[in-house]
Design an enzyme around this catalytic site. Structure first.
Site, PDB file in Angstrom:
ATOM      1  N   HIS A 111     -14.657  41.623   1.058  1.00 33.52           N
ATOM      2  CA  HIS A 111     -14.247  39.989   1.074  1.00 33.52           C
ATOM      3  C   HIS A 111     -13.930  39.683   2.541  1.00 33.52           C
ATOM      4  CE1 HIS A 111     -14.538  36.408  -0.405  1.00 33.52           C
ATOM      5  NE2 HIS A 111     -13.095  35.976  -0.743  1.00 33.52           N
ATOM      6  N   HIS A 151     -22.787  36.159   3.558  1.00 36.04           N
ATOM      7  CA  HIS A 151     -23.892  36.335   2.647  1.00 36.04           C
ATOM      8  C   HIS A 151     -24.986  35.385   3.959  1.00 36.04           C
ATOM      9  CE1 HIS A 151     -22.600  32.012   0.980  1.00 36.04           C
ATOM     10  NE2 HIS A 151     -24.445  31.709   1.137  1.00 36.04           N
TER      11      HIS A 151
END
Lengths: 365, 365
Positions: A146, A199
Site C-alpha cells: 500500500h 496504480h
C-alpha cells in the site's frame, strides 16, 4: 539526442555539444523576462510562455503535496495483497498463477468503468451523433504494497509494470473493435485519482479521439515539410534532462505546463506496445528517475502521465512520422477559462529553465 | 429553438413541441444507465457520457463551494471603489468620467499580463517555432462593490458589463495585429481566479488558436454537409433550459462537463462584438439566470465561462457556419490523464437529465 547531462542513472553520459534552441523570435529564449508564444508541432497547439514575475522557477512547488503515508490503510484497500476478492475481476497477474503473497503486478477491470466491455460494438458513421458506450477500462495495480509509490519500485519491478501495460494493450488489440488505447496514471486526488494505492489505468476506445488524429496529422505535416520525424529531430541540449541508451527525457520546447516532461524512445517507433524487454527495463528506469526528480524538486505534487501512442490501424503513410512517447504533467496550478476556451496554456516557466533545474536534481541512490 | 420551458424570466414562453433528440445508438438517451459516446459537432470532440452509479444527477454538488463573504476585504482589494490608484492603468470606465463613488464598470490592464502590449508584433510563419509575446490582457471589473457576484447585479448593471466587454473587444479589433480575443471569467480559486472581487478577463492574441480553427472547420463541415449552421439547427427540447426572444440556453447534446451550459443567440451571428443594445440586455439577463441556477443547484461551485466568437478576419465562406455562443463550465470534479491524453472527457450526467434539473431550478425573483 545527446547531451552533457549531469545525472544519468541508466547509461553512460555522452559529451557531444549540440546546437542551441532554434527560435524565430528576437526576444529569444535567452531573455527570459519577456513572454513568448511557442508552437508545439507534435500536438499542434500554441503555448504562452510567460515568466512569473514574483519568483524564480526553482521556487515553484506544489502547495498540495500528495499526503504520505497514504490515507486509506492496508486494512481497507482492495488493491492490497490479500484483498484480491474485493476487486472487480482480474485479467491477469504477474507472475502468472502467483498467490496473494507473491504477485507483483495485477491487471484488473475497473469497478466503475467509463465504458462497458459487455455492450455490442457499433461503428460510428461520420455524421453520427452517438454510439453505444462499448470499450474497456482496466486498472494496473503496480505493487501489492500500500505505501509504495511507483518510483519506489526496484528497476526490476518497474520493468514488470511496463511489461504488464504492454501486454494488456496487446490483448486489447487482439480483442478487435478497439481503435485506440489511452494508458495513463493519475497520482493524487487533484490529478483525478480516487485510490491512493499505486496504480495506472487504460481505456480502450472504439473511436480514435480527434486529439490523437490531430497529433498524427501534425507530425505528418512536419515530416512532409522537413523529411524528418518531429521527435527524432529534437536537437537541443538546452531542453534535455537525462538520457539512456534508447531513451531521452526533455522538457518540451513548447511545454504547456511548468516542468512538463516527455520521455521519448530514440528508436523511431509508432507503437508503445512493440517495446522489447531490454527497452522496457530502460524505459521504466528513466520513468522512475523522472518521477523521483519531480517529487523531490516540486514537493511531491499530484501528477498525470499519459502514453501517446498510435491507433492500432495506422496507415503506412503515417509510420515514418508517428513516434510514441510518455508525457508527465505535474499539477502546479489551476486552469481557467482562457485555457479551456482556446486550448492554449500559459506556462510561467521557460522550458530551458525547467530542464536545467530538473537536470541538476540530485536523486539519492 | 422553441420549448415549453418551465421558467423563463426574460420572455414569454412558447409552447411548440419539438422532436426528441436524434441519436444513432440503440442504447439511446432514454436508457440512462448505459454509457454512450457522443460527438460534439461544434468543437469536433467526443465525450463519454457515463452515468455515475452511486448517486442521482441531482445529488451532484460542489464539494468546494466558493466561500462567501469574499475572503479579502474591501480595505485591501484594489478592485473596490476608492482603490483605483492601486490598479494597473485604466482603459475606460462606465459611465465615462464618473468618479470613484459613481463608476459601474471599469476596464483595466491586468497587473500580471500573460502577454505584453508594449512588444513589437511579429507575424508567425507557418513553420516558425515561436513569436514574441505581444498581446493584450485586460480585466473588466464588473462592479465597484466587493461582495457582489455577477448574478447579483441588476438587469441594467449586467447589461453594462456585457456592453463593456463588447466595447473592449471592438477596441482590440481597431488596435490591429490582434487576430482573436478570448473573453472569459474565472470564478473561485479552483477555476483559476486569483481575485475574489467580481471580474472578467480578455486576452487579445496575435494568433488564432488551433482549437478555434478546429471549431470553425468543424462548423463549416457541418454546414457543407447539412446546409445548416450547427447551432441554428438545434431542435431538441430535451436539452433546453430556458430561452428569451433572441437567446436560448441548453445543456449541449455532447456536453463534456456535468451541467455545462451554452447560451446561444437565435439570430445567426459570427461575432459577439456585433451584439446590439437590446440583445446585450437580454443576453445579460439570461446569463444572470443561468449563473443563479448553477449556484443554487450545485452549491455555488467554482466555474468558468468563455465566449466563443470568430477571429476578427473571418473568410466569407465561414460566415454562414460560424455562430458565437457563451459556454459555462461548473467545476464539479477533477480531470485526469485520460482527459489530458485524449481530449475526450467523461461526463457522469446525461445532458438531458442535467437540462431537466436546471429547467426546474426555481430562482427567487
Amino acid at each position: 539526442m545527446r547531451s552533457s547531462s549531469q545525472y544519468s542513472r541508466c547509461s553512460e553520459i555522452p559529451t557531444e555539444t549540440l546546437a542551441p534552441l532554434p527560435t524565430m523570435s528576437s526576444s529569444s529564449s535567452s531573455s527570459r523576462d519577456s513572454p513568448e508564444l511557442r508552437r508545439d508541432h507534435i500536438f499542434n497547439r500554441w503555448v504562452i510562455i510567460s515568466p512569473a514575475r514574483s519568483r524564480r522557477p526553482s521556487d515553484l512547488k506544489s502547495h498540495s503535496p500528495t499526503s504520505k503515508p497514504n490515507p486509506d490503510s492496508t486494512n481497507s484497500c482492495p488493491f492490497c495483497a490479500g484483498h484480491e476478492a474485493e476487486c472487480a475481476p482480474e485479467i491477469f497477474r504477474v507472475p502468472a498463477g502467483s498467490s496473494a503473497a507473491e504477485w507483483k503486478v495485477r491487471v484488473i477491470e475497473n469497478l466503475y468503468p467509463a465504458l462497458r466491455r459487455d455492450l455490442e460494438p457499433q461503428n460510428p458513421s461520420f455524421d453520427g451523433m452517438s454510439v453505444r458506450g462499448f470499450g474497456f477500462h482496466d486498472v494496473v495495480i503496480e505493487t501489492p504494497s500500500h505505501d509504495v509509490r511507483l518510483p519506489d519500485l526496484s528497476d526490476l519491478e518497474i520493468k514488470e509494470v511496463v511489461l504488464a501495460l504492454k501486454e494488456r494493450v496487446k490483448q486489447l488489440k487482439r480483442a478487435g473493435s478497439i481503435k485506440y488505447v489511452q494508458v495513463f496514471k493519475n497520482y493524487g486526488a487533484i490529478a483525478g485519482a480516487s485510490m491512493s494505492h499505486s496504480h495506472s489505468q487504460m481505456i480502450g476506445l472504439p473511436i480514435v479521439p480527434p486529439m490523437v488524429s490531430t497529433r498524427l496529422d501534425s507530425m505528418k505535416e512536419y515530416f512532409d515539410r522537413t523529411g524528418k520525424c518531429g521527435l527524432c529531430d529534437i536537437q537541443s541540449k538546452e531542453i534535455l534532462i537525462d538520457e539512456s541508451s534508447h531513451f531521452f527525457s526533455i522538457v518540451p520546447f513548447a511545454a504547456s505546463f511548468p516542468f512538463e516532461i516527455w520521455i521519448v524512445p530514440k528508436d523511431h517507433s509508432s507503437h508503445f506496445h512493440e517495446i522489447d524487454d531490454e527497452r522496457a527495463a530502460e524505459f521504466g528506469c528513466l520513468l522512475k528517475l523522472m518521477l523521483f526528480k519531480v517529487a523531490l524538486q516540486l514537493n511531491d505534487p499530484p501528477f498525470n502521465f499519459m502514453i501517446h501512442t498510435a491507433p492500432f490501424e495506422l496507415p503506412f503513410s503515417f509510420s515514418h512520422s508517428t513516434h510514441w512517447f510518455l508525457q508527465i504533467v505535474p499539477h502546479l496550478n489551476n486552469f481557467g477559462g482562457f485555457e479551456m476556451g482556446t486550448g492554449c496554456y500559459i506556462n510561467a516557466v521557460f522550458p530551458e529553465a525547467a530542464a536545467e533545474i530538473l537536470r541538476e536534481v540530485n536523486v539519492p541512490k
